[in-house]
Enzyme design. Structure first.
Site, short mmCIF file in Angstrom:
data_model
loop_
_atom_site.label_atom_id
_atom_site.label_comp_id
_atom_site.label_asym_id
_atom_site.label_seq_id
_atom_site.Cartn_x
_atom_site.Cartn_y
_atom_site.Cartn_z
N GLU A 1 4.50 -16.47 1.35
CA GLU A 1 4.84 -14.79 1.72
C GLU A 1 3.79 -14.00 1.52
O GLU A 1 3.52 -14.07 0.15
CB GLU A 1 6.22 -14.16 1.45
CG GLU A 1 6.28 -12.84 2.17
CD GLU A 1 7.73 -12.42 2.01
OE1 GLU A 1 8.41 -12.85 1.05
OE2 GLU A 1 7.99 -11.43 2.77
N GLU B 1 2.15 -10.47 -3.94
CA GLU B 1 2.63 -8.97 -3.96
C GLU B 1 1.77 -8.36 -5.01
O GLU B 1 1.56 -8.93 -6.27
CB GLU B 1 4.19 -8.56 -4.24
CG GLU B 1 4.69 -7.28 -4.38
CD GLU B 1 3.94 -6.50 -3.10
OE1 GLU B 1 4.46 -6.69 -2.06
OE2 GLU B 1 3.37 -5.46 -3.43
N ASP C 1 -4.24 -10.25 -4.02
CA ASP C 1 -4.33 -10.09 -2.87
C ASP C 1 -3.96 -11.35 -1.91
O ASP C 1 -4.60 -12.43 -2.19
CB ASP C 1 -5.69 -9.71 -2.44
CG ASP C 1 -5.90 -9.58 -0.91
OD1 ASP C 1 -5.34 -10.05 -0.02
OD2 ASP C 1 -6.85 -8.66 -0.39
N ASP D 1 1.81 -3.26 5.82
CA ASP D 1 1.61 -1.86 6.16
C ASP D 1 0.97 -1.58 7.27
O ASP D 1 -0.15 -2.45 7.74
CB ASP D 1 0.84 -1.48 4.93
CG ASP D 1 1.39 -1.77 3.66
OD1 ASP D 1 2.43 -1.16 3.48
OD2 ASP D 1 0.99 -2.47 2.69
N LYS E 1 -4.24 4.99 11.40
CA LYS E 1 -5.22 5.62 11.78
C LYS E 1 -6.42 4.78 12.18
O LYS E 1 -6.56 3.77 11.52
CB LYS E 1 -5.74 6.57 10.70
CG LYS E 1 -5.07 7.77 10.13
CD LYS E 1 -5.45 8.69 9.08
CE LYS E 1 -4.56 9.72 8.89
NZ LYS E 1 -4.63 10.07 7.30
N ASP F 1 7.75 -3.04 12.80
CA ASP F 1 8.68 -1.90 13.51
C ASP F 1 7.58 -1.16 14.28
O ASP F 1 7.89 -0.12 14.61
CB ASP F 1 9.56 -1.48 12.35
CG ASP F 1 8.81 -0.71 11.46
OD1 ASP F 1 7.87 -1.30 10.93
OD2 ASP F 1 9.24 0.30 10.78
N THR G 1 16.09 -6.07 6.56
CA THR G 1 15.75 -5.13 5.26
C THR G 1 15.46 -3.58 5.55
O THR G 1 15.64 -3.49 6.68
CB THR G 1 14.27 -5.72 4.86
OG1 THR G 1 13.15 -5.33 5.80
CG2 THR G 1 14.22 -7.05 4.54
N GLU H 1 13.16 -2.78 8.55
CA GLU H 1 13.54 -3.11 9.82
C GLU H 1 14.55 -1.71 10.07
O GLU H 1 14.60 -1.32 11.15
CB GLU H 1 14.24 -4.30 9.97
CG GLU H 1 14.73 -4.55 11.19
CD GLU H 1 15.05 -6.03 11.37
OE1 GLU H 1 14.98 -6.77 10.51
OE2 GLU H 1 15.51 -6.23 12.67
C1 LIG Z 1 5.71 -2.23 3.86
S1 LIG Z 1 6.15 -3.47 2.57
C2 LIG Z 1 7.24 -4.83 3.23
C3 LIG Z 1 7.66 -5.46 2.07
C4 LIG Z 1 8.46 -6.83 2.49
N1 LIG Z 1 7.84 -7.87 3.40
C5 LIG Z 1 9.91 -6.41 3.46
O1 LIG Z 1 9.89 -6.51 4.49
O2 LIG Z 1 10.61 -5.91 2.68
C6 LIG Z 1 4.49 -4.14 2.52
C7 LIG Z 1 4.12 -4.89 1.11
O3 LIG Z 1 2.82 -5.69 1.31
C8 LIG Z 1 2.12 -5.38 0.06
N2 LIG Z 1 0.82 -5.89 0.46
C9 LIG Z 1 0.18 -5.61 1.27
N3 LIG Z 1 -0.98 -6.05 1.60
C10 LIG Z 1 -0.98 -7.00 0.35
C11 LIG Z 1 -1.92 -8.13 0.25
N4 LIG Z 1 -2.98 -8.30 0.95
N5 LIG Z 1 -1.34 -9.05 -0.68
C12 LIG Z 1 -0.29 -8.89 -1.32
N6 LIG Z 1 0.53 -7.80 -1.20
C13 LIG Z 1 0.31 -7.00 -0.16
C14 LIG Z 1 2.43 -4.11 -0.41
O4 LIG Z 1 2.37 -3.80 -1.61
C15 LIG Z 1 3.89 -3.91 0.01
O5 LIG Z 1 4.75 -4.00 -1.03
#
Ligand SMILES: C[S@@+](CC[C@H](N)C(=O)[O-])C[C@H]1O[C@@H](n2cnc3c(N)ncnc32)[C@H](O)[C@@H]1O
Length: 258
Positions: free
Chosen positions: A84, A109, A136, A159, A163, A195, A233, A236
């Protein structure tokens, strides 16, 4: 040790004044990473066995080229690997890993307090088939597995980077698609959900034409039915409450039986 200092939300944590740090385009902004006491406690108790340290480059989240970790030794067993990227607080990760005890799940994460919350949920739910890498995930998927070693990938509610000038930060892009094709086993599935309609359309544009990937639902409009393995979650729920449609997508890597 986790980062515990307060920082400007848009400053990379590794950018100390005067430091020459090459800024990469990444799909996240690391916010101030102060943990609350219960996160701190979970971190101290569980990170030594559940968080997998990896070699990094200039910034603490960028993965250095290195020998592929011995995942069987890390999990203490051989099992198919599911990845994931962006597991957040583990709201999907923990129940989904619990429901599939036959797989080993590697979650990426970058935000340490969220990782600490995930550790606490894993312990509470007695889930032992998850390990977390604080880095990452796009780079990690590329560098920390052998080609074809991963059987499935989840990216839920990434995320959106709305923009236009930020679109280059979107996690789902041509590079990640190429990495997925290389690192997932033939027939391996990539499950996505968002979403945000504009990001959903972007995912379709990027992935429907990605060499080596096939949209499993191409014959029925291209959108997957809601994946019932995926729990509801807060992302969503927020999207639904704001009147947005949730889009699921499923792609398969060419070459398998499916
Ligand atoms: C909007 S949250 C969604 C979290 C989870 N997937 C959920 O549905 O509850 C996006 C998460 O992805 C992490 N994230 C974004 N880009 C990432 C990357 N390249 N590697 C690891 N984590 C990342 C962010 O820190 C954030 O916690």
């Amino acid at each position: 040790m986790p980062h515990t200092d307060q920082r400007d939300e848009n400053q990379h944590p590794d950018q100390q004044p005067g430091a020459r740090v090459h800024r990469e385009v990444v799909s996240f902004v690391r916010r101030s990473a102060r943990m609350n006491p219960s996160q701190q406690k979970a971190w101290e108790r569980w990170s030594p066995t559940r968080v997998v340290p990896v070699e990094t480059r200039e910034t603490s989240t960028s993965v250095a080229p290195q020998p592929v970790p011995d995942w069987d030794a890390i999990f203490g067993r051989h099992a198919p690997i599911v990845v994931e990227i962006g597991s957040g607080q583990g709201d999907s990760l923990v129940p989904m890993a619990k429901a599939r005890p036959e797989v080993n799940v590697v979650a990426f994460e970058v935000f340490e307090p969220s990782v600490a919350s995930t550790l606490s949920k894993l312990a509470r739910e007695d889930v032992d088939n998850v390990r977390i890498v604080i880095a990452d995930g796009a780079q990690g998927l590329d560098l920390l597995f052998e080609p074809g070693q991963v059987v499935e990938l989840w990216t839920f509610f990434a995320d959106p980077w709305h923009k236009a000038r930020h679109h280059k930060r979107r996690l789902v892009n041509d590079d990640l698609a190429a990495t997925v094709v290389r690192q997932l086993a033939p027939g391996g599935h990539w499950h996505l959900a968002t979403d945000w309609a504009d990001y959903a359309d972007w995912m379709r544009e990027v992935l429907d034409q990605a060499p080596g990937l096939r949209n499993v639902h191409a014959g029925s409009g291209g959108w997957a039915p809601r994946w019932d393995a995926r729990p509801l979650t807060k992302y969503e729920r927020r999207g639904i409450e704001a009147g947005r449609d949730i889009h699921d997508l499923t792609y398969v890597v060419d070459g398998g039986d499916t």
